[in-house]
Motif scaffolding. Structure first.
Motif, PDB file in Angstrom:
ATOM      1  N   LEU A   1     -20.912  15.458  -7.165  1.00 28.30           N
ATOM      2  CA  LEU A   1     -19.915  16.529  -7.208  1.00 28.30           C
ATOM      3  C   LEU A   1     -18.613  16.003  -7.777  1.00 28.30           C
ATOM      4  N   GLY A   2     -18.201  14.829  -7.292  1.00 27.59           N
ATOM      5  CA  GLY A   2     -16.936  14.236  -7.718  1.00 27.59           C
ATOM      6  C   GLY A   2     -16.935  13.920  -9.206  1.00 27.59           C
ATOM      7  N   GLU A   3     -18.074  13.463  -9.690  1.00 28.89           N
ATOM      8  CA  GLU A   3     -18.123  13.082 -11.108  1.00 28.89           C
ATOM      9  C   GLU A   3     -18.177  14.295 -12.030  1.00 28.89           C
ATOM     10  N   LEU A   4     -18.865  15.338 -11.600  1.00 26.79           N
ATOM     11  CA  LEU A   4     -19.161  16.416 -12.538  1.00 26.79           C
ATOM     12  C   LEU A   4     -18.256  17.648 -12.446  1.00 26.79           C
ATOM     13  N   LEU A   5     -17.926  18.071 -11.244  1.00 28.25           N
ATOM     14  CA  LEU A   5     -17.293  19.388 -11.142  1.00 28.25           C
ATOM     15  C   LEU A   5     -15.807  19.366 -11.502  1.00 28.25           C
ATOM     16  N   PRO A   6     -15.376  20.311 -12.344  1.00 22.77           N
ATOM     17  CA  PRO A   6     -13.948  20.395 -12.657  1.00 22.77           C
ATOM     18  C   PRO A   6     -13.212  21.103 -11.518  1.00 22.77           C
ATOM     19  N   THR A   7     -12.250  20.445 -10.939  1.00 20.65           N
ATOM     20  CA  THR A   7     -11.559  21.042  -9.790  1.00 20.65           C
ATOM     21  C   THR A   7     -10.071  21.218 -10.041  1.00 20.65           C
ATOM     22  N   LYS A   8      -9.587  20.721 -11.175  1.00 21.77           N
ATOM     23  CA  LYS A   8      -8.151  20.831 -11.439  1.00 21.77           C
ATOM     24  C   LYS A   8      -7.890  21.823 -12.564  1.00 21.77           C
ATOM     25  N   ALA A   9      -6.911  22.664 -12.334  1.00 21.57           N
ATOM     26  CA  ALA A   9      -6.465  23.614 -13.354  1.00 21.57           C
ATOM     27  C   ALA A   9      -5.059  24.037 -12.953  1.00 21.57           C
ATOM     28  N   PRO A  10      -4.310  24.617 -13.890  1.00 24.57           N
ATOM     29  CA  PRO A  10      -2.898  24.912 -13.593  1.00 24.57           C
ATOM     30  C   PRO A  10      -2.700  25.909 -12.458  1.00 24.57           C
ATOM     31  N   ASN A  11      -3.709  26.735 -12.156  1.00 25.66           N
ATOM     32  CA  ASN A  11      -3.530  27.732 -11.094  1.00 25.66           C
ATOM     33  C   ASN A  11      -3.936  27.219  -9.717  1.00 25.66           C
ATOM     34  N   VAL A  12      -4.494  26.009  -9.662  1.00 26.73           N
ATOM     35  CA  VAL A  12      -5.043  25.519  -8.390  1.00 26.73           C
ATOM     36  C   VAL A  12      -3.954  24.885  -7.529  1.00 26.73           C
ATOM     37  N   VAL A  13      -3.855  25.354  -6.289  1.00 24.39           N
ATOM     38  CA  VAL A  13      -2.932  24.748  -5.333  1.00 24.39           C
ATOM     39  C   VAL A  13      -3.667  23.697  -4.515  1.00 24.39           C
ATOM     40  N   MET A  14      -4.869  24.030  -4.103  1.00 25.84           N
ATOM     41  CA  MET A  14      -5.664  23.100  -3.314  1.00 25.84           C
ATOM     42  C   MET A  14      -7.124  23.254  -3.688  1.00 25.84           C
ATOM     43  N   GLY A  15      -7.744  22.179  -4.091  1.00 34.18           N
ATOM     44  CA  GLY A  15      -9.152  22.236  -4.481  1.00 34.18           C
ATOM     45  C   GLY A  15     -10.037  21.853  -3.310  1.00 34.18           C
ATOM     46  N   PRO A  16     -11.284  21.461  -3.595  1.00 35.94           N
ATOM     47  CA  PRO A  16     -12.207  21.100  -2.517  1.00 35.94           C
ATOM     48  C   PRO A  16     -11.635  19.939  -1.696  1.00 35.94           C
ATOM     49  N   GLY A  17     -11.972  19.897  -0.429  1.00 39.96           N
ATOM     50  CA  GLY A  17     -11.483  18.818   0.422  1.00 39.96           C
ATOM     51  C   GLY A  17     -10.857  19.371   1.681  1.00 39.96           C
ATOM     52  N   GLU A  18     -10.044  20.406   1.535  1.00 36.68           N
ATOM     53  CA  GLU A  18      -9.522  21.081   2.727  1.00 36.68           C
ATOM     54  C   GLU A  18     -10.575  22.095   3.202  1.00 36.68           C
ATOM     55  N   ASP A  19     -10.241  22.854   4.230  1.00 38.58           N
ATOM     56  CA  ASP A  19     -11.209  23.821   4.747  1.00 38.58           C
ATOM     57  C   ASP A  19     -11.517  24.900   3.731  1.00 38.58           C
TER      58      ASP A  19
END
Lengths: 793, 277, 198
Positions: free
Chosen positions: A68-86
């Motif tokens: 998941l860490g290697e492949l999935l894009p989780t950062k973008a300008p609209n993102v405040v919090m990505g995967p990791g929190e609830d």
């Protein structure tokens, strides 16, 4: 000194295995040895139980995390919090006073519990997911349920139907009292889910960015004493071992499994939601910083260690202070790790404790409304970064907090599944008329209206488009602001069986298409990745391929609302492995995607029902010879075929842009994507409308598709993703220009007529025609026999 | 700052209700003040209230029977006093169940429980049912329907599992009819009464959807007017005049924020207040 | 032969409905001195035909264990009693409830079983056809379903006990009665017995 340690160090592997088993733990022997390394000594039973939970697949993502860490894009300008929190958080509209309206979204599975206890399992699924959103400080504004059941007509029909009904009941019994509208979801049936149904749940909430809460003890705890308050239902053993349960194969009739299912209580949850809001507003008013987190997997141990560790503190827990179910006494491992529902933990400064306690215990009378419920102080935040649990005056756990939260990861081997899929031998003399009736009656196609009406989709008064009215549910979340939110879930199990990569990629494409159909710009996705046992190399390969497909699709479609080359971000998700029954056969690879679209002006979102006589109907895109896994092949030929639709991201992006452009002009009268069942099914759905009462007909002109060289059935039932739009006459030139600009094909299908008939015409000759009344009769009742009540004699 | 409900509508927040916030919004949309009052707060706060609404939801989780546990709560003594004194009280959905279980409705014999809101009886399904319905207005003068024309049809959604008005006492039924207390009945879009599902969505006796007391100040209705108070809340495929209006507003978010069909119930209260001033 | 079969089902976990009934009756309705306890069961009274009572018991037991409309063993205890041969199938104890709140009760205590069902039999025929569709070796010919409230009440005799329970149960007005609304429900006493006080 710690009492009652378990002698791992001195025992050989087989003895360690026995010790683990005796204590009901699922840890591998090697993992127990790793605990010794971390602690530097033998663990207590409480400590071992904590690791057992924290290192379960469900909590640790030990098999999936690396990929998941290697492949999935989780950062973008609209993102405040990505995967990791609830839950994930992203911005969708400016507030006008320098802040942002944010959407909070979480997506999980509750598959195993729902197979065993459908009503409670499905209900608890909603209960758990809304807690993840509430604990970010947000108000929950909607839930969706992607469901996968077995074959309702197959050899296990009785159990399949009983589970399907139970799950729908559970969703209604929890969601309705909670006061959160159901925004839809999808339901698919396949024999591959006979022994292991899928119950996924998505919850969305709204909050201002400045008010997003973190699941950590605030930095202020360095100067002011902080306490941790446990809020909600009295702790019992109802969910003991739940996380570990979700990470095991399902074995029929095993009592130990069954004890792990939690008992949900939407009433208590509703009262808690109202009381939490009071507490959080009061803290905000007074400028008090708090840390907030819900109790889920791993219970008190997990929540306290994560709150403390994320803030860089330690914590000292007094287990005797925990309110347990009346008349019971539970051993320390149960109290620390049980997964009793409807609980939260709140870290607050000592001098705020009394105010908090008053709101829960007096204003909202929790102890009176639910025997034994309430708010109690269970722990002190410490500055020594030690994680300590005391029970009966003795320490039952003491270790640096970072040891507790240390992760674990595996590099699982994978190898491609080698199955040969073949296209069916084409049959020339079939009856298009009769075949289409079969398709409309198929449980996978037939209207789910009967089910949706069990759910409250009106509560909160913010629904603009309800389940079944269009491809996505639409909300107007901000009073007085035209911004809208579109939400849709998708995941086609049959594409994944033929090609797990396409299964992942197309789930993203299709759900993005769904939100675009109502004018939503795809802005973020969540993924719930449902697979079999990851220790099997072929299964792990399926998982890897699915993630790769999702990843490529997110990058390929991109974030259309922002300039620059940003991916459509994955903001939250969940992995569910070990989805297989007694036979050991894994479920069809089932990555399920939820896409949220942001609509500039919700009033432009239209239902999929045809609107007006004389309007013109167009197909954006073109059907290809892609019927692998299609409804047509499965229902008519009884086979999957081989030519699964191939995700073409440039085309998808172009088509989505085209539809959004047309939407922004306000021309769209109705819009629907062609997915399962192909173009003809989509047209019938538009003609019938969500209620099945549509009266406008259409003669579909197939001459438009001569250049494809495909037989009529392939044109009509191909599952290549396209859009159908209804537009007022006179816009054809502009539409053509928009299509040309986005390099997509446009086909004119026909003009709406006041006669309630759907026709297919080729070379001026009608190939087949259906009265809408006849189609409605079949389409609206196709699922009733599955979900309907049994009539008396 | 002391709380006051003077000239405001108090919305009673029993534990487990879930429509209280949108009900506040709907009342405010007609320019009236509205606030929540928790069930265990001082009932004396209600003294000068303009009116009281018991909102929808699942008070006390519908334990034992929908509405009955709230009906026994201390705050109902105060509501009883207010009802007797002619103050406007509206029960929506679960609130209607509370008012029926309290004997405020039909109120022919004071506080005698003469009606029930029984489990829905529907064709081919049971339990909870969420759908839009049409209501035919008629009968006596009721504060909460006073702005609705006689025989006017108002579309409003329902969402409940126990909404079937019924009684064992035919005298009570005759009395209610004679007094014109059945002010809202389920009907077709064209205003026809049809006792069968889905026009009558729950098997209610006489297609009853809303019943007021003899004096017309207390109304118990199963449909949710607060979910139909803005045009944007009307489903585009509803059909009829309101569906058409909604469809025509497509593309114009300003028009979508206009009043929906259900606002008339709150508007009725506003006009009643102005008439009294 | 014709027999009668009665199925009693109760929750394994705390019954919040019974608990709320207890709290409402004692705290809000003035029965603190009379009421000693409240238990609640789902209940099905069936008439059935089969070769003998044992066969009927076995056949029904097999089905109700499988069908969550009747029992789900993960959350229920149940007891099936078939008249004729005194045949019985059960899981768990129906009477003892450690979570159950009870007052300090002295004097004579009676347990009154009040069977509450919906007028017109609501789901009865559905339950019957559901069973008959799969029953092997027996046939259900009559069905009444509902719930049984077992009210533990202090009284001088069985008659007084029943009178008090009826007063608690039948909702006549805002102040009187809680457990059933006679406008759509009916009730009948199916058993009253004196039990040992504490």
């Amino acid at each position: 000194m710690l009492k009652g340690t378990i002698p791992i160090t001195e025992s050989d592997d087989s003895r360690v295995g026995e010790l683990l088993k005796e204590n009901g733990l699922n840890l591998a022997v090697s993992e127990a040895r790793r605990v010794i390394e971390l602690l530097g000594r033998d663990p207590t039973l409480v400590e071992l139980t904590i690791f057992n939970t924290m290192w379960s697949e469900h909590c640790s993502y030990k098999s999936s995390r690396k990929i998941l860490g290697e492949l999935l894009p989780t950062k973008a300008p609209n993102v405040v919090m990505g995967p990791g929190e609830d839950a994930g958080v992203f911005r969708y509209a400016e507030t006008g006073d320098g802040d942002w309206h944010c959407l909070v979204i979480a997506h999980e599975s509750h598959n195993h519990p729902s197979q065993v206890l459908p009503v409670e399992g499905a209900a608890t699924g909603i209960g758990g997911i809304v807690r993840d959103v509430y604990c970010m400080g947000a108000d929950v504004v909607g839930v969706l349920d992607p469901l996968r059941f077995g074959d309702p007509k197959g050899p296990n029909a009785r159990q399949v139907i009983s589970i399907a009904r139970g799950v729908v009941d559970g969703i209604a019994q929890y969601g309705n009292p909670l006061g959160v509208p159901n925004l839809g979801g999808d339901i698919a049936f396949d024999a591959g889910f006979d022994e292991n149904c899928l119950v996924n749940v998505v919850a969305i909430g709204t909050i201002r960015e400045s008010r997003v809460l973190r699941s950590r003890v605030p930095a202020e705890a360095a100067d002011t004493p902080y306490k941790i308050i446990l809020i909600g239902k009295p702790t019992d053993d109802s969910g003991f071992g739940g996380a570990a349960f979700a990470s095991e194969d399902l074995v029929e009739g095993e009592e130990a499994n069954r004890g792990a299912v939690q008992v949900p209580d939407p009433f208590l949850k509703r009262v808690l939601a109202v009381a939490n809001r009071k507490v959080l507003d009061l803290a905000e008013d007074r400028g008090i910083k708090v840390g907030f987190k819900d109790l889920g997997a791993g219970g008190i141990a997990c929540v306290t260690s994560e709150l403390a560790h994320a803030g860089g503190f330690g914590v000292k827990i007094d287990l005797d202070a925990v309110n347990v179910a009346a008349g019971h006494h539970y051993p320390p491992p149960v109290v620390s790790c049980s997964e009793t529902q409807e609980r939260y933990a709140l870290a607050v400064p000592e001098d705020f404790v009394d105010d908090v306690m008053k709101i829960y215990n007096e204003d909202f009378e929790l102890p009176h409304l639910y025997h034994g419920a309430g708010a109690v102080v269970i722990a002190d935040v410490t500055r020594d970064e030690l994680y300590t649990i005391e029970s009966g005056g003795e320490k039952v756990c003491e270790t640096p907090v970072e040891v507790i939260t240390t992760g674990i990861a595996y590099d699982r081997p994978k190898s491609p599944r080698k199955v040969l899929f073949e296209e069916p031998e084409w049959q020339e003399d079939r009856s298009l008329h009769d075949d289409f009736l079969k398709i409309m009656a198929s449980p996978n196609i037939a209207s789910k209206n009967y089910v949706f009406k069990h759910y409250d989709s009106e509560v909160q008064g913010r629904a603009v488009i309800r389940p079944g009215e269009a491809d996505a549910g639409v909300l107007a979340p901000v009073a007085g602001n035209p911004v809208g939110l579109a939400v849709a879930v998708d995941g086609n199990p049959w594409y994944g069986i033929i090609d797990p990569y396409q299964g992942g990629a197309l789930a993203v494409c299709e759900s993005a298409r769904n939100v675009a159909a109502v004018g939503g710009v795809p802005s973020a996705i969540t993924d719930c990745l449902n697979y079999g046992n990851p220790e099997i190399e072929e299964v792990f390969w399926e998982f890897f391929e699915g993630v790769r497909g999702i990843s490529d699709a997110c990058r390929g479609i991109g974030l259309l609302s922002h300039d620059g080359n940003h991916p459509l971000p994955v903001v939250s998700g969940n992995v569910s492995f070990y989805n297989q029954g007694e036979s050991g056969k894994a479920i069809p690879p089932s990555p399920i995607i939820c896409t949220v679209g942001v609509i500039e002006d919700y009033s432009k979102s239209r239902s999929m029902t045809f609107k007006e006589e004389g309007n013109e109907v167009f197909l954006i895109g073109e059907p290809l010879d892609e019927l692998g896994g299609s409804e047509y092949y499965r229902t008519i030929y009884g086979t999957l075929g081989a030519n699964v639709p191939e995700a073409d991201f440039v085309r998808e992006r172009g088509q989505i842009r085209t539809v959004l452009d047309i939407h922004s002009h306000g021309w769209v009268r109705s819009c629907h994507d062609t997915g399962q069942g192909g173009m003809l099914t989509a047209l019938a759905e538009m003609a019938l409308g969500g209620n099945g009462t549509g009266k406008l007909g259409l003669a579909v002109n197939l001459d438009e598709f001569d250049s494809t060289g495909l037989p009529p059935e392939k044109v009509l039932f191909s599952e290549t993703g396209c859009f159908i739009v209804e537009l007022p006459p006179g816009n054809e030139r502009e539409i053509l220009a928009i299509c040309a600009r986005n390099r997509v094909k446009l086909h004119k299908l026909g003009m709406l007529k006041a006669s309630p008939k759907l026709e297919v015409v080729s070379n001026g000759k009608a190939l087949a025609s259906w009265e809408l009344g006849e189609l409605a009769g079949i389409y609206m009742t196709g699922c009733r026999s599955i979900f309907g009540i049994e009539k008396g004699e | 700052m002391a709380r006051s409900f003077k000239d405001k509508v108090a919305i009673i927040q029993f534990p487990g209700v879930n429509c209280e916030y949108e009900t506040v919004d709907a009342v405010r949309s007609v320019g009236l003040g509205a606030d929540l009052l928790r069930w265990n707060e001082d009932p004396a706060l209600l003294e000068n209230a303009l009116g009281v609404i018991v909102p929808g939801g699942f008070s006390y989780q519908d334990r034992i029977r929908a509405g009955v546990v709230s009906a026994k709560d201390h705050i109902m003594d105060k509501l009883s006093e207010l009802a007797a004194a002619g103050h406007p009280i509206l029960g929506i959905c679960n609130g209607a169940q509370v008012l029926v279980e309290s004997g405020f409705i039909p109120g022919i014999h004071w506080e005698s429980v003469d009606l029930a809101l029984a489990p829905n009886v529907m064709e081919d399904r049971d339990g909870y049912y969420c759908s839009w319905t049409h209501l035919l207005h008629g009968g006596t003068d009721c504060v909460w329907t006073s702005a609705i024309g006689n025989e006017e049809v108002v579309p409003v959604p329902i969402a409940h599992a126990e909404g079937r008005f019924t009684t064992d006492d035919m005298e009570v039924l005759e009395g209610m009819k004679k007094n014109g207390q059945i002010v809202l009945r389920y009907c077709t879009q064209a205003g026809q009464i049809d006792p069968s599902f889905p026009t009558n969505p729950n098997g209610s006796l006489e297609s009853m959807a809303g019943v007021c007391n003899r004096e017309g100040n207390v109304l118990a209705m199963m449909p949710h007017p607060e979910r139909a108070s803005w045009l944007r809340q009307v489903p585009e495929d509803l059909g009829g005049g309101w569906g058409m209006k909604r469809s025509k507003a497509g593309g114009d978010s300003g028009k979508m924020e206009a009043a929906g069909p259900g606002r008339i119930f709150f508007e009725s209260l506003r006009r009643w207040k102005e008439g009294g001033e | 032969m014709k027999t009668e079969a009665k199925l009693w089902v109760r929750l394994k976990v705390t019954d919040l409905v019974a608990q709320t009934a207890w709290m409402t009756l004692t705290e809000k309705m003035g029965f603190a001195d009379d009421l000693c306890g409240v238990l609640r069961y789902s209940y099905w009274a069936m008439e059935a035909e089969g070769e003998n009572a044992g066969a009927v018991c076995e056949a029904i037991d097999r089905e109700i264990r499988m069908d969550s409309a009747f029992t789900n063993q993960n959350k229920h205890f149940y007891c099936l009693v078939v008249s004729g041969g005194g045949d019985k199938a059960a899981s768990g104890d129906l009477m003892i409830d450690r979570d159950f709140p009870r007052g300090e009760c002295g004097g004579r205590i009676f347990a009154c079983d009040l069977f509450v069902s919906e007028q017109g039999g609501g789901k009865d025929s559905g339950y019957a056809s559901r069973l008959n569709a799969r029953l092997a070796g027996a046939k259900v010919t009559g069905m009444k379903s509902g719930e049984v409230w077992r009210i533990l009440v202090r009284a001088e005799g069985a008659e007084e006990a029943a009178r008090k329970v009826e007063e608690m149960a039948v909702t006549r007005s805002r102040q009187h009665g809680l457990l059933l609304n006679p406008h759509y429900q009916t009730f009948e006493f199916i058993g009253t017995a004196e039990i040992d006080g504490q």
